[in-house]
Design an enzyme around this catalytic site. Structure first.
Site, PDB file in Angstrom:
ATOM      1  CG  ASP A 149     -63.999 -62.162   4.361  1.00 52.98           C
ATOM      2  OD1 ASP A 149     -63.496 -61.032   4.513  1.00 52.98           O
ATOM      3  OD2 ASP A 149     -64.395 -62.860   5.309  1.00 52.98           O
ATOM      4  CG  ASP A 156     -62.745 -58.860   9.614  1.00 55.39           C
ATOM      5  OD1 ASP A 156     -63.167 -58.074  10.472  1.00 55.39           O
ATOM      6  OD2 ASP A 156     -62.513 -60.047   9.851  1.00 55.39           O
TER       7      ASP A 156
HETATM    8  N1  GLY Z   1     -61.967 -62.112   8.341  1.00 54.34           N
HETATM    9  C1  GLY Z   1     -62.115 -62.935   9.501  1.00 54.34           C
HETATM   10  C2  GLY Z   1     -60.898 -63.078  10.330  1.00 54.34           C
HETATM   11  O1  GLY Z   1     -60.015 -62.257  10.357  1.00 54.34           O
HETATM   12  O2  GLY Z   1     -60.837 -64.064  11.027  1.00 54.34           O
END
Ligand code: GLY
Length: 370
Positions: free
Chosen positions: A94, A151
């Site tokens: 992320d 994600d």
């Molecule tokens: N990237 C984790 C979420 O969408 O909660």
């Protein structure tokens, strides 16, 4: 659209002018809003994956208002985030969310050289997560060495960004390998996407799908659908590869088939009817992706769907009060994890809501690309 997006954006700017200084006063990076103040992430402090959405939101508000206070606030938050480079082992895939929306945004909007260097550093961290078996590793726990998650499609934007600013194709090449793996392993025949797929870390072969933040194994977590929809639209913008556009359109079709009459978004499109569990972050993020799809394809149905989602949010789930922090209500981090937030405000809901309004208003600086 029934509501006036320009008016909603103005109200968001006013709300944030009143409430964002409370975060600055405590030098905290908000995870969610509350009565009279902001709350930091209950997990891993400033290294939690959501940290970039606050500075990203400040840049969106700056672009829409040209109020330099927001730019200064974005820089304050960026400094907290770049300090997290030293926690390294807590960071994960992320980093795209964290650094493209903070230092990446500042470089894009101000040309600051250090911001460019820091964003490039983050891109190299993401490259370091690439497994040549064909995917970017999501998380760090030893038992999750083969986990890839939907994600990540959004985080690929950081790699495309790095190729664009350096001319070095390695970054985009890795992004495309991961995007191709996700086409094969995540995209289902009905146009929905899986959240987590475990791959063999040596061969890349599929081992199994895992239940993630949705209702159950094999269901359709709505935010995951939004990540796939918008992520593949971005991958198409970055490559011109029509397979990615087609993937985005297929996911969009599935998402649009599940938009509720009131425009709000269920946390999982296949969840039981009771209890009601909404995740408006998914609707806000999907609206952004749908508006980009309309721009890319001319498809009026995407615009209509985005407007239905935004009307639903404005009609039912905006807290315009200046006494409470946080704008979008009924956000849910994860179907089964109440500690992460259920039917509450969460910062990335506000980010995507404001980004969508900014697109309609013509002020979106498109922070996901160079
Ligand atoms: N990237 C984790 C979420 O969408 O909660």
């Amino acid at each position: 659209m029934r509501n006036n997006a320009c008016e909603a954006l103005k109200r968001a700017i006013e709300k944030y002018r009143a409430t964002a200084p409370l975060a600055a006063a405590e030098n905290l990076l908000p995870y969610r809003g509350g009565e009279g103040g902001w709350l930091a992430s209950p997990f891993d402090g400033n290294s939690w994956w959501t940290g970039g959405f606050w500075p990203g939101l400040m840049w969106q508000l700056w672009a829409a208002s040209k109020d330099d206070w927001f730019a200064g606030e974005a820089l304050r938050a960026e400094e907290l985030l770049t300090a997290e480079f030293r926690t390294f082992e807590k960071l994960n895939h992320d980093v795209g969310f964290m650094y493209l929306l903070s230092c990446g945004a500042r470089w894009k909007l101000t040309g600051d050289a250090q911001a460019r260097t820091d964003t490039l550093h983050a891109a190299n961290l993401l490259m370091g997560r690439f497994n040549p078996a064909g995917f970017i590793r999501a998380w760090n726990e030893p038992e999750r060495v083969g986990y890839a998650i939907i994600d990540c499609l959004m985080n690929l934007s950081l790699l495309f960004w790095a190729t664009d600013v350096t001319g070095d194709p390695r970054f985009a090449h890795v992004a495309r390998i991961h995007a191709d793996t996700a086409l094969r392993e995540f995209l289902r025949p009905d146009g929905s996407v899986s959240h987590i797929v475990e791959l063999d870390p040596v061969t890349g072969a599929r081992i199994r799908e895992h239940g993630g933040q949705g209702y159950a194994l094999g269901t359709a977590w709505s935010r995951g659908q939004a990540w796939g929809l918008y992520g593949y639209a971005l991958a198409y913008m970055n490559t011109g590869d029509t397979r990615y556009l087609e993937a985005s359109r297929r996911i969009a079709g599935f998402f649009m088939d599940h938009i509720r009459p009131d425009g709000l978004t269920d946390c999982d499109f296949l969840q039981p009817t009771q209890p009601e569990r909404l995740d408006n972050i998914a609707g806000a993020c999907a609206a952004c992706g749908l508006l980009e799809l309309e721009r890319l394809t001319g498809g009026a149905e995407y615009r209509r769907a985005a407007e239905a989602l935004l009307d639903g949010l404005i009609d039912h789930c905006c807290d315009w009060s200046k006494d409470r922090c946080g704008l979008l209500t009924h956000c849910t981090a994860s179907y089964h994890d109440d500690a992460a937030g259920v039917h509450t405000n969460i910062v990335y809901g506000d980010y995507f809501f404001v980004e969508a309004l900014a697109k309609l208003n013509g002020t979106d600086p498109m922070l996901w690309r160079k």
